[in-house]
Design a protein around this motif. Structure first.
Motif, PDB file in Angstrom:
ATOM      1  N   ARG A  68       1.002  -1.126  -0.038  1.00 35.59           N
ATOM      2  CA  ARG A  68      -0.062   0.075  -0.079  1.00 35.59           C
ATOM      3  C   ARG A  68       0.876   1.173  -0.057  1.00 35.59           C
ATOM      4  O   ARG A  68       1.940   1.022   0.683  1.00 35.59           O
ATOM      5  N   THR A 100       1.336   9.695   5.299  1.00 33.93           N
ATOM      6  CA  THR A 100       1.294   8.155   5.062  1.00 33.93           C
ATOM      7  C   THR A 100       0.131   7.598   6.173  1.00 33.93           C
ATOM      8  O   THR A 100      -0.612   6.839   5.885  1.00 33.93           O
ATOM      9  N   ALA A 101       0.307   8.072   7.364  1.00 29.54           N
ATOM     10  CA  ALA A 101      -0.299   7.658   8.602  1.00 29.54           C
ATOM     11  C   ALA A 101      -1.761   8.263   8.277  1.00 29.54           C
ATOM     12  O   ALA A 101      -2.766   7.418   8.793  1.00 29.54           O
ATOM     13  N   GLU A 102      -2.084   9.339   7.589  1.00 32.36           N
ATOM     14  CA  GLU A 102      -3.571   9.696   7.295  1.00 32.36           C
ATOM     15  C   GLU A 102      -4.026   8.938   6.352  1.00 32.36           C
ATOM     16  O   GLU A 102      -5.278   8.603   6.398  1.00 32.36           O
ATOM     17  N   LEU A 104      -3.218   5.763   5.285  1.00 31.03           N
ATOM     18  CA  LEU A 104      -3.370   4.317   5.505  1.00 31.03           C
ATOM     19  C   LEU A 104      -3.798   3.647   6.699  1.00 31.03           C
ATOM     20  O   LEU A 104      -3.046   4.230   7.886  1.00 31.03           O
ATOM     21  N   GLU A 105      -4.417   2.771   6.885  1.00 32.13           N
ATOM     22  CA  GLU A 105      -4.885   2.213   8.314  1.00 32.13           C
ATOM     23  C   GLU A 105      -3.608   1.208   8.728  1.00 32.13           C
ATOM     24  O   GLU A 105      -2.903   1.009   7.920  1.00 32.13           O
ATOM     25  N   HIS A 106      -3.614   1.033   9.992  1.00 28.03           N
ATOM     26  CA  HIS A 106      -2.710   0.406  10.495  1.00 28.03           C
ATOM     27  C   HIS A 106      -3.101  -0.756  11.569  1.00 28.03           C
ATOM     28  O   HIS A 106      -3.814  -0.306  12.420  1.00 28.03           O
ATOM     29  N   GLY A 107      -2.672  -1.949  11.369  1.00 29.63           N
ATOM     30  CA  GLY A 107      -3.296  -2.914  12.344  1.00 29.63           C
ATOM     31  C   GLY A 107      -2.660  -3.459  13.351  1.00 29.63           C
ATOM     32  O   GLY A 107      -2.942  -4.330  14.388  1.00 29.63           O
ATOM     33  N   HIS A 139       3.575   7.654  15.067  1.00 26.50           N
ATOM     34  CA  HIS A 139       2.240   7.952  14.733  1.00 26.50           C
ATOM     35  C   HIS A 139       1.233   6.930  14.980  1.00 26.50           C
ATOM     36  O   HIS A 139       0.126   7.062  15.845  1.00 26.50           O
ATOM     37  N   TRP A 140       1.820   5.685  14.971  1.00 29.43           N
ATOM     38  CA  TRP A 140       0.958   4.224  15.312  1.00 29.43           C
ATOM     39  C   TRP A 140       1.212   3.839  16.489  1.00 29.43           C
ATOM     40  O   TRP A 140       0.362   2.909  17.041  1.00 29.43           O
TER      41      TRP A 140
END
Length: 228
Positions: A68, A100-102, A104-107, A139-140
């Motif tokens: 992604r 990028t953090a805005e 794309l989601e992160h699991g 960020h995550w």
């Protein structure tokens, strides 16, 4: 915030538009070409309609589950990435990570960055993929693991054909161990050759699933959106 002495002595200009101010100004960040519309589920290539595999990745054995990216690699993004990588403008890492953090989601998986060629890494003194991964980790709120190694030698990927890119990075990476689920971070996805070679090393070291995240993706034809 008052300007620093360095800013007064060496005034900055936006690497995208050239206007005085930040290394990349808010207007140019907002205008970065976000990837939008239907895309390939596996490699993120823009498509006429959603597909699981596109012509770019169909028929290839890929070590990563999916890739992604946040923005398309157009001329404005090329200038930003070039300045980030070649001129050592490290503050661009935070701008790239925020976009990028805005997008794309992160699991919750730990992050692993694609390491540089050791010789080029020493010459530059910094590495864009690692800087991006560490900013994304903030960020995550996830761990960033330094578990991938890269052997010295090999030509630069830039300017090589697809077959040459694959051959150039074949066997270039190694890892002694890996968590079962990891997110592999790089700055730009061009053909997927580097991401695939790095993901292969992680799979050999114990990863069951590797996903790839990059700030930018080279595309031949795409739909973009701009931030309102």
């Amino acid at each position: 915030m008052a300007p620093s002495l360095l800013d007064l002595l060496l005034p900055q200009r936006c690497v995208a538009c050239g206007l005085p101010g930040a290394q990349v100004c808010d207007s140019c960040v907002g205008a970065l070409p976000r990837l939008g519309g239907p895309r390939c589920e596996r490699c993120c290539a823009p498509t006429a309609w959603p597909v699981r595999r596109c012509r770019e990745c169909g028929g290839r054995r890929l070590a990563f589950a999916r890739a992604r990216s946040a923005v398309a690699y157009d001329e404005s993004v090329r200038r930003l990435v070039q300045a980030w990588k070649e001129r050592g403008l490290r503050r661009l890492s935070s701008a790239a990570a925020a976009v990028t953090a805005e997008a794309l989601e992160h699991g919750g998986e730990p992050l692993v960055f694609v390491p540089p060629d050791p010789e080029r890494g020493r010459r530059r003194g910094h590495h864009a993929a690692e800087a991006l991964a560490r900013e994304l980790g903030l960020h995550w709120d996830v761990a960033v693991l330094d578990i991938l190694g890269r052997r010295s030698g090999g030509a630069r990927q830039r300017g090589l054909t697809l077959a040459e890119r694959r051959a150039n990075v074949r066997g270039a990476f190694w890892a002694s161990s890996s968590p079962p689920l990891v997110l592999l971070v790089d700055d730009v996805y061009t053909t997927g050759a580097t991401a695939n070679a790095a993901a292969s090393a992680l799979r050999r070291a114990g990863a069951r699933r590797v996903e790839v995240v990059t700030f930018a993706r080279a595309v031949r034809g795409y739909t973009v959106t701009t931030k309102a």
